[in-house]
Design an enzyme around this catalytic site. Structure first.
Site, PDB file in Angstrom:
ATOM      1  N   GLN A   1       4.104  -3.578  -7.647  1.00 44.05           N
ATOM      2  CA  GLN A   1       4.746  -4.313  -8.751  1.00 44.05           C
ATOM      3  C   GLN A   1       3.736  -5.185  -9.488  1.00 44.05           C
ATOM      4  O   GLN A   1       4.127  -6.036 -10.289  1.00 44.05           O
ATOM      5  CB  GLN A   1       5.902  -5.182  -8.219  1.00 44.05           C
ATOM      6  CG  GLN A   1       7.009  -4.417  -7.526  1.00 44.05           C
ATOM      7  CD  GLN A   1       7.827  -3.524  -8.465  1.00 44.05           C
ATOM      8  OE1 GLN A   1       7.707  -3.581  -9.685  1.00 44.05           O
ATOM      9  NE2 GLN A   1       8.648  -2.665  -7.882  1.00 44.05           N
TER      10      GLN A   1
ATOM     11  N   ASP B   1      -0.145  -4.738  -1.284  1.00 42.38           N
ATOM     12  CA  ASP B   1       0.852  -3.882  -1.912  1.00 42.38           C
ATOM     13  C   ASP B   1       0.960  -4.335  -3.368  1.00 42.38           C
ATOM     14  O   ASP B   1       1.560  -5.370  -3.673  1.00 42.38           O
ATOM     15  CB  ASP B   1       2.194  -4.030  -1.190  1.00 42.38           C
ATOM     16  CG  ASP B   1       3.303  -3.231  -1.876  1.00 42.38           C
ATOM     17  OD1 ASP B   1       3.040  -2.649  -2.952  1.00 42.38           O
ATOM     18  OD2 ASP B   1       4.425  -3.201  -1.347  1.00 42.38           O
TER      19      ASP B   1
ATOM     20  N   HIS C   1       8.481  -5.292   0.704  1.00 48.69           N
ATOM     21  CA  HIS C   1       9.236  -4.038   0.576  1.00 48.69           C
ATOM     22  C   HIS C   1       9.070  -3.279   1.893  1.00 48.69           C
ATOM     23  O   HIS C   1       8.036  -3.413   2.556  1.00 48.69           O
ATOM     24  CB  HIS C   1       8.609  -3.257  -0.591  1.00 48.69           C
ATOM     25  CG  HIS C   1       9.284  -1.982  -0.950  1.00 48.69           C
ATOM     26  ND1 HIS C   1       9.124  -0.818  -0.234  1.00 48.69           N
ATOM     27  CD2 HIS C   1      10.111  -1.671  -1.976  1.00 48.69           C
ATOM     28  CE1 HIS C   1       9.832   0.153  -0.810  1.00 48.69           C
ATOM     29  NE2 HIS C   1      10.443  -0.336  -1.860  1.00 48.69           N
TER      30      HIS C   1
ATOM     31  N   LYS D   1       5.541   3.779 -11.616  1.00 44.96           N
ATOM     32  CA  LYS D   1       6.018   2.458 -12.070  1.00 44.96           C
ATOM     33  C   LYS D   1       5.146   1.937 -13.208  1.00 44.96           C
ATOM     34  O   LYS D   1       5.331   0.819 -13.677  1.00 44.96           O
ATOM     35  CB  LYS D   1       5.987   1.465 -10.909  1.00 44.96           C
ATOM     36  CG  LYS D   1       6.969   1.793  -9.777  1.00 44.96           C
ATOM     37  CD  LYS D   1       6.986   0.663  -8.772  1.00 44.96           C
ATOM     38  CE  LYS D   1       7.498   1.061  -7.419  1.00 44.96           C
ATOM     39  NZ  LYS D   1       8.919   1.334  -7.360  1.00 44.96           N
TER      40      LYS D   1
ATOM     41  N   CYS E   1      15.236  -1.911  -1.027  1.00 48.44           N
ATOM     42  CA  CYS E   1      14.275  -1.617   0.047  1.00 48.44           C
ATOM     43  C   CYS E   1      13.607  -2.887   0.561  1.00 48.44           C
ATOM     44  O   CYS E   1      12.408  -2.882   0.890  1.00 48.44           O
ATOM     45  CB  CYS E   1      13.217  -0.604  -0.399  1.00 48.44           C
ATOM     46  SG  CYS E   1      13.913   0.968  -0.867  1.00 48.44           S
TER      47      CYS E   1
END
Ligand code: C6P
Length: 410
Positions: free
Chosen positions: A205, A202, A125, A228, A367
């Site tokens: 998700q 990261d 991302h 999220k 993104c």
């Protein structure tokens, strides 16, 4: 399809899901962008504003003490949720993007020098790419990218050959927001540490969708977003305490200082050294409630539910002729995100047709422009699942794709 979670009971907890859109029941398939919020989260924030609203760490009166207790209490819940060794390793940020930028500025600017290499992947991302581009440009460092195969799986050869003694930092996603790939994060971290590099994960998700244990991962930094994972708009940076202790602050101002003189200042203890100014207090408290909610469901059940939904969706989507599905074919290797392309229809038009059916999907580059370029696409349509999604909603996704094909075949 077996039912790991009681979806109809869960749906009752989400007021927003009770409504109709364009006269149709709302089908929310955009949780990768932001998740919906259960009553428990909304109530926790509402209660803060109704009964406890005060600034933290400053007042000596009861309200301020309660607000501080709740804000710090949520930090302890988040610590436990990702199994960090210390609550001092949990830093509230605005979002995952700010968390990664904090590392780029406060760690990267001190540690990265000319000629050093930063290794990332083509799956990233923009939030885990642009900060490293800025850093590399400023420091004259080199960026290198681990490639992916046609299914979106990272190339093992690249992991082995690109992470070398020149590598100072590896910045890698744990789960892609486009192709859904779950990266071989343990082996990437092991490889990076073997050459003396640090690792930023990261996990925007990942943390919402599976059990994440930062001690077992042994990552140096890990970033994610509360919004999220059923929570409000607040982010988290986890960092190993020894690294955070040595880092200079990111932002300067109130709360992050111990003593201030006209010509210099000294810094507060962790984690407050990195929390300048009045933070998002209600949001932090709301995130604590979201963590309680997810913990009660059980993160292994959350993952199993999404894997089942994804497998069910992939089976049906693969049977549709003329669409391209991105990402691994095996649901074990991916999260609950499915991006697809219908060659004759632009993803924005597709998303609009879905909207007419009361279905929220995202159309665009999500993104991740370089990743779309990598696969020769400018944009895709993406459906993403969470705890409140039911197999019937996957059926609606499939039906609507067929409807789009009909419309565009005209
Ligand atoms: N992805 C999506 O629709 P923020 O915006 O800071 O809360 O999260 C940034 C981010 C970082 N990494 C990954 C893997 C992400 O998916 C995201 C956010 C959203 O896919 C918004 S673009």
């Amino acid at each position: 399809m077996p039912h790991t979670l009681n979806v109809s009971a869960i749906r009752e907890d989400f007021p927003i899901l009770q409504q109709q859109v364009h006269g149709k029941p709302l089908v929310y398939l955009d949780s990768a962008a932001t998740s919906q919020k259960p009553d428990a989260v909304i109530r926790a924030m509402d209660a803060y504003y109704r009964t406890t609203n005060a600034n933290i760490h400053r007042g000596v009166y009861a309200l301020a003490e309660q607000a501080t207790e709740q804000y710090e209490g949520a930090r302890h819940k988040i610590q436990k949720f990702i199994n960090a060794k210390s609550w001092r390793e949990i830093i509230y940020t605005r979002n995952a993007t700010e968390a990664i930028n904090l590392v780029a500025y406060a760690w990267g600017r001190a540690q990265i020098q000319a000629g050093d290499e930063i290794v990332s992947t083509v799956l990233e991302h923009h939030a885990n790419l642009v900060p490293w581009q800025l850093l590399a440009k400023e420091k004259n460092a080199r960026l290198k990218f681990i490639g992916a195969d046609a299914q979106g799986l990272l190339r093992a050869d690249d992991i082995a050959t690109l992470i070398t003694a020149q590598t100072k930092l590896v910045a890698v996603t744990m789960a892609s927001n486009v192709v859904g790939t779950l990266t071989p994060i343990h082996s990437i971290i092991a490889r990076a540490h073997a050459v003396g590099a640090r690792v930023v994960v990261d996990a925007a998700q990942a943390v919402p969708h599976m059990a994440v244990d930062v001690q077992s991962l042994d990552c140096d930094f890990l970033a994610f977003s509360g919004h999220k994972m059923l929570g409000p708009f607040v982010g988290i940076l986890y960092g190993k305490r020894a690294l955070l202790e040595k880092m200079e602050p990111f932002l300067g101002g109130g709360d992050m200082i111990r003593e201030v003189f006209l010509d210099h200042s000294t810094w507060n203890d962790l984690p407050w050294k990195f929390e300048a100014g009045t933070p998002a207090i209600a949001e932090a408290i709301g995130l604590g409630a979201a963590v309680d909610y997810l913990t009660a469901l059980g993160m292994d059940n959350v993952r199993a539910h999404e894997r089942e939904l994804t497998a069910y969706a992939l089976d049906q989507l693969r049977a549709i002729k003329g669409i391209r599905i991105l990402g691994p074919l095996d649901p074990e290797q991916r999260g609950g995100v499915i991006a697809f392309s219908i060659p004759e229809a632009h993803p924005h038009d597709v998303a609009q047709i879905f909207d007419g059916e009361g279905i929220c999907v995202r159309g665009g580059h999500h993104c991740a422009m370089p990743l779309h370029d990598y696969y020769g696409l400018s944009a895709t349509t993406r459906a993403s699942f969470y705890v409140y999604n039911a197999p019937e909603e996957v059926d609606k996704l499939v039906e609507t794709i067929k409807k789009v094909q009909q419309i565009f075949k005209g």
